[in-house]
Design a protein around this motif. Structure first.
Motif, short mmCIF file in Angstrom:
data_model
loop_
_atom_site.label_atom_id
_atom_site.label_comp_id
_atom_site.label_asym_id
_atom_site.label_seq_id
_atom_site.Cartn_x
_atom_site.Cartn_y
_atom_site.Cartn_z
N LEU A 296 14.51 36.22 30.70
CA LEU A 296 15.97 36.41 30.68
C LEU A 296 16.70 35.07 30.57
O LEU A 296 17.69 34.95 29.85
N TRP A 297 16.22 34.08 31.30
CA TRP A 297 16.84 32.76 31.23
C TRP A 297 16.69 32.17 29.83
O TRP A 297 17.64 31.63 29.26
N ALA A 298 15.51 32.28 29.25
CA ALA A 298 15.28 31.77 27.90
C ALA A 298 16.19 32.48 26.90
O ALA A 298 16.77 31.85 26.00
N ALA A 299 16.37 33.79 27.06
CA ALA A 299 17.26 34.55 26.17
C ALA A 299 18.70 34.07 26.31
O ALA A 299 19.42 33.94 25.31
N ALA A 300 19.12 33.78 27.54
CA ALA A 300 20.48 33.28 27.75
C ALA A 300 20.65 31.91 27.08
O ALA A 300 21.69 31.65 26.46
N CYS A 301 19.65 31.05 27.21
CA CYS A 301 19.72 29.72 26.57
C CYS A 301 19.86 29.86 25.06
O CYS A 301 20.69 29.19 24.43
N ALA A 302 19.05 30.73 24.48
CA ALA A 302 19.08 30.92 23.03
C ALA A 302 20.40 31.56 22.58
O ALA A 302 20.98 31.14 21.57
N GLU A 303 20.84 32.54 23.32
CA GLU A 303 22.08 33.22 22.93
C GLU A 303 23.29 32.29 23.00
O GLU A 303 24.23 32.42 22.22
N HIS A 304 23.24 31.32 23.90
CA HIS A 304 24.36 30.40 24.07
C HIS A 304 24.63 29.59 22.81
O HIS A 304 25.77 29.17 22.58
N VAL A 305 23.61 29.38 21.98
CA VAL A 305 23.79 28.61 20.73
C VAL A 305 23.60 29.47 19.48
O VAL A 305 23.63 28.95 18.36
N LEU A 306 23.43 30.76 19.66
CA LEU A 306 23.14 31.65 18.53
C LEU A 306 24.20 31.59 17.44
O LEU A 306 23.89 31.71 16.25
N ASP A 307 25.46 31.38 17.82
CA ASP A 307 26.53 31.32 16.82
C ASP A 307 26.30 30.19 15.82
O ASP A 307 26.78 30.27 14.67
N LEU A 308 25.56 29.16 16.20
CA LEU A 308 25.28 28.06 15.28
C LEU A 308 24.38 28.53 14.14
O LEU A 308 24.47 28.01 13.03
N PHE A 309 23.52 29.48 14.41
CA PHE A 309 22.72 30.09 13.35
C PHE A 309 23.55 31.11 12.58
O PHE A 309 23.60 31.10 11.35
N ARG B 273 18.92 25.71 12.29
CA ARG B 273 17.45 25.77 12.41
C ARG B 273 17.03 25.77 13.88
O ARG B 273 16.22 26.60 14.31
N HIS B 274 17.58 24.85 14.66
CA HIS B 274 17.21 24.76 16.07
C HIS B 274 17.61 26.02 16.83
O HIS B 274 16.88 26.48 17.71
N ALA B 275 18.77 26.59 16.50
CA ALA B 275 19.22 27.81 17.17
C ALA B 275 18.28 28.98 16.88
O ALA B 275 17.97 29.78 17.76
N ALA B 276 17.82 29.08 15.63
CA ALA B 276 16.87 30.15 15.29
C ALA B 276 15.55 29.95 16.02
O ALA B 276 14.95 30.92 16.53
#
Length: 171
Positions: free
Chosen positions: A30-43, A92-95
């Motif tokens: 869940l924490w990893a998903a939150a970290c990824a989602e926080h920058v998802l808009d960059l992708f 790229r990093h966000a994906a």
């Protein structure tokens, strides 16, 4: 490379000979998903028609809730990382962050991959003279999201693997 050569037993589930409980494994996902989602808009701002990173994050959370099998989450993670291959910079990093979040279901130690790639995305999205500060802000935001039950585990993991994670956890 974000994984150590020797697996840390704290990130191996009890049933596989480590010390990680299922509940802490789910918290890491869940924490990893939150970290990824926080920058998802960059992708998504660069590739608005490609749903793979968002689907990977959704699969990470669905795995936590028992709605998909580990292999489904892992496959979604691979597809998100595939979305990154032809890109550069923040997108790229966000994906990659999304892909790493989904594969936490398979290997819990990928939690730092999601966080590290999210920090790299934040750095890449910022103007060059603000890159380091943006990375530190993202790192601190991530730490603020850590559930108490896994906080010390993740902070120690960041300390131990900072060198192989592009030294992004110095915040």
């Amino acid at each position: 490379m974000i994984l150590p050569k020797v697996r840390d037993p704290r990130f191996v589930t009890i049933r596989r000979g480590g010390t990680l409980t299922d509940s802490d494994h789910r918290l890491l996902a869940l924490w990893a998903a939150a970290c990824a989602e926080h920058v998802l808009d960059l992708f998504e701002s660069a590739q608005p028609e490609d749903p793979r990173p968002r689907q990977a994050i959704e699969h990470a959370r669905a795995w936590v809730h028992g709605e998909v099998k580990m292999m489904q989450a892992r496959t979604a993670g691979g597809h998100a990382m595939g979305a990154a291959r032809d890109l550069r910079g923040a997108a790229r990093h966000a994906a990659y962050a999304a892909g790493q979040a989904a594969v936490v279901a398979h290997v819990a130690a990928h939690e730092l991959g999601a966080a590290a790639y999210a920090i790299k995305a934040a750095r890449a999205a910022a103007p060059q003279d603000e890159s380091e500060a943006a990375g530190r802000l993202e790192c601190q935001w991530q730490r603020d999201q850590l559930p108490e039950a896994i906080r010390e585990l993740v902070l120690d993991d960041q300390r131990l693997r900072n060198d192989i994670c592009w030294s992004v956890f110095a915040c």
